[in-house]
Motif scaffolding. Structure first.
Motif, mmCIF file in Angstrom:
data_model
loop_
_atom_site.group_PDB
_atom_site.id
_atom_site.type_symbol
_atom_site.label_atom_id
_atom_site.label_comp_id
_atom_site.label_asym_id
_atom_site.label_seq_id
_atom_site.Cartn_x
_atom_site.Cartn_y
_atom_site.Cartn_z
ATOM 1 N N ASP A 6 0.866 -1.176 0.000
ATOM 2 C CA ASP A 6 0.000 0.000 0.000
ATOM 3 C C ASP A 6 0.895 1.216 0.000
ATOM 4 O OD1 ASP A 6 -2.250 -1.618 0.276
ATOM 5 O OD2 ASP A 6 -2.425 -1.302 2.427
ATOM 6 N N TYR A 7 0.587 2.177 -0.839
ATOM 7 C CA TYR A 7 1.291 3.456 -0.835
ATOM 8 C C TYR A 7 0.360 4.473 -0.193
ATOM 9 C CZ TYR A 7 4.845 1.402 -3.720
ATOM 10 O OH TYR A 7 5.870 0.603 -4.171
ATOM 11 N N PHE A 8 0.925 5.313 0.674
ATOM 12 C CA PHE A 8 0.105 6.295 1.364
ATOM 13 C C PHE A 8 0.931 7.521 1.678
ATOM 14 C CE2 PHE A 8 2.014 3.663 4.593
ATOM 15 C CZ PHE A 8 2.258 4.492 5.673
ATOM 16 N N ARG A 9 0.221 8.567 2.091
ATOM 17 C CA ARG A 9 0.919 9.818 2.423
ATOM 18 C C ARG A 9 0.703 10.141 3.889
ATOM 19 N NH1 ARG A 9 -2.147 14.833 2.034
ATOM 20 N NH2 ARG A 9 -4.346 14.362 1.702
ATOM 21 N N ALA A 10 1.706 10.798 4.455
ATOM 22 C CA ALA A 10 1.636 11.224 5.852
ATOM 23 C C ALA A 10 2.589 12.395 6.033
ATOM 24 C CB ALA A 10 2.017 10.085 6.792
ATOM 25 N N ALA A 11 2.339 13.148 7.089
ATOM 26 C CA ALA A 11 3.157 14.334 7.353
ATOM 27 C C ALA A 11 4.612 13.983 7.639
ATOM 28 C CB ALA A 11 2.562 15.132 8.508
ATOM 29 N N ASP A 12 4.821 12.904 8.401
ATOM 30 C CA ASP A 12 6.177 12.535 8.776
ATOM 31 C C ASP A 12 6.201 11.107 9.294
ATOM 32 O OD1 ASP A 12 5.318 12.601 11.525
ATOM 33 O OD2 ASP A 12 5.685 14.754 11.532
ATOM 34 N N ALA A 13 7.403 10.595 9.482
ATOM 35 C CA ALA A 13 7.576 9.211 9.924
ATOM 36 C C ALA A 13 7.000 8.987 11.320
ATOM 37 C CB ALA A 13 9.056 8.835 9.888
ATOM 38 N N GLU A 14 7.114 9.964 12.185
ATOM 39 C CA GLU A 14 6.607 9.801 13.550
ATOM 40 C C GLU A 14 5.099 9.570 13.550
ATOM 41 O OE1 GLU A 14 6.404 9.102 17.449
ATOM 42 O OE2 GLU A 14 8.233 9.217 16.251
ATOM 43 N N ASP A 156 3.398 16.564 2.370
ATOM 44 C CA ASP A 156 3.525 15.241 2.978
ATOM 45 C C ASP A 156 4.593 14.421 2.270
ATOM 46 O OD1 ASP A 156 1.472 15.789 4.744
ATOM 47 O OD2 ASP A 156 -0.028 14.594 3.673
ATOM 48 N N ARG A 157 4.948 13.328 2.917
ATOM 49 C CA ARG A 157 5.863 12.343 2.345
ATOM 50 C C ARG A 157 5.049 11.165 1.837
ATOM 51 N NH1 ARG A 157 11.399 13.655 3.754
ATOM 52 N NH2 ARG A 157 11.715 11.964 2.284
#
Length: 164
Positions: A6-14, A156-157
């Motif tokens: 699954d590919y997804f986006r998020a603000a950061d690794a934490e 986002d990353r």
């Protein structure tokens, strides 16, 4: 047994790590809505198959280093090589999450909708996609491009969740 990705986006690794500590079943599951904005992409691993899509976009030869990634889950450091494979060790059993470099995100985000078909026609020439028709995989390519645009626009990353 297939590999789920699954590919997804998020603000950061934490934020990814915090969510995965609470989730069971991956980043795109949730009781009311998915935990993250993402795309199911069974079998589209980061280095090889996604890397070949990036090579088609950039019009460069594919290399394993084309897409840079950094493991963010499991959140604990990896054990020694002799310790892998224990059924209780997440490094041996997964799932795994990698943070992709922004160059990859931006390459995907920069594909014009009118160019997706051309890129996919080149992408399906990859040995790992033998037997896959461009018409069948083009919707996934469009979803990845649109996900990357949303990630870029939000700052986002991109992340890839992998499970056996």
């Amino acid at each position: 047994m297939g590999v789920l990705t699954d590919y997804f986006r998020a603000a950061d690794a934490e934020s990814v790590v915090q969510a995965l500590r609470r989730l069971d079943g991956g980043p795109l599951v949730g009781t009311r809505s998915p935990a993250f904005d993402g795309v199911e992409a069974k079998g589209i691993d980061v280095c090889v198959v996604l890397g070949q899509l990036i090579a088609a976009i950039k019009q460069v030869p594919w290399t394993v280093e084309l897409v840079e990634e950094k493991t963010v889950w499991p959140a604990t450091p990896p054990p020694g090589p002799d310790d892998l494979g224990d059924e209780n060790d997440p490094w041996g059993t997964g799932p795994w999450v990698s943070e992709l470099d922004n160059t990859t995100r931006d390459a995907l985000a920069g594909v014009f909708d009118a160019d997706v078909s051309r890129v996919v026609t080149e992408w399906v020439q990859a040995e790992e996609l033998a037997g896959v028709r461009a018409d069948d995989i083009e919707p996934l390519a469009k979803e990845l491009v649109h996900l990357a645009r949303r990630a870029r626009d939000a700052g986002d990353r991109l992340y890839c969740w992998t499970c056996l």
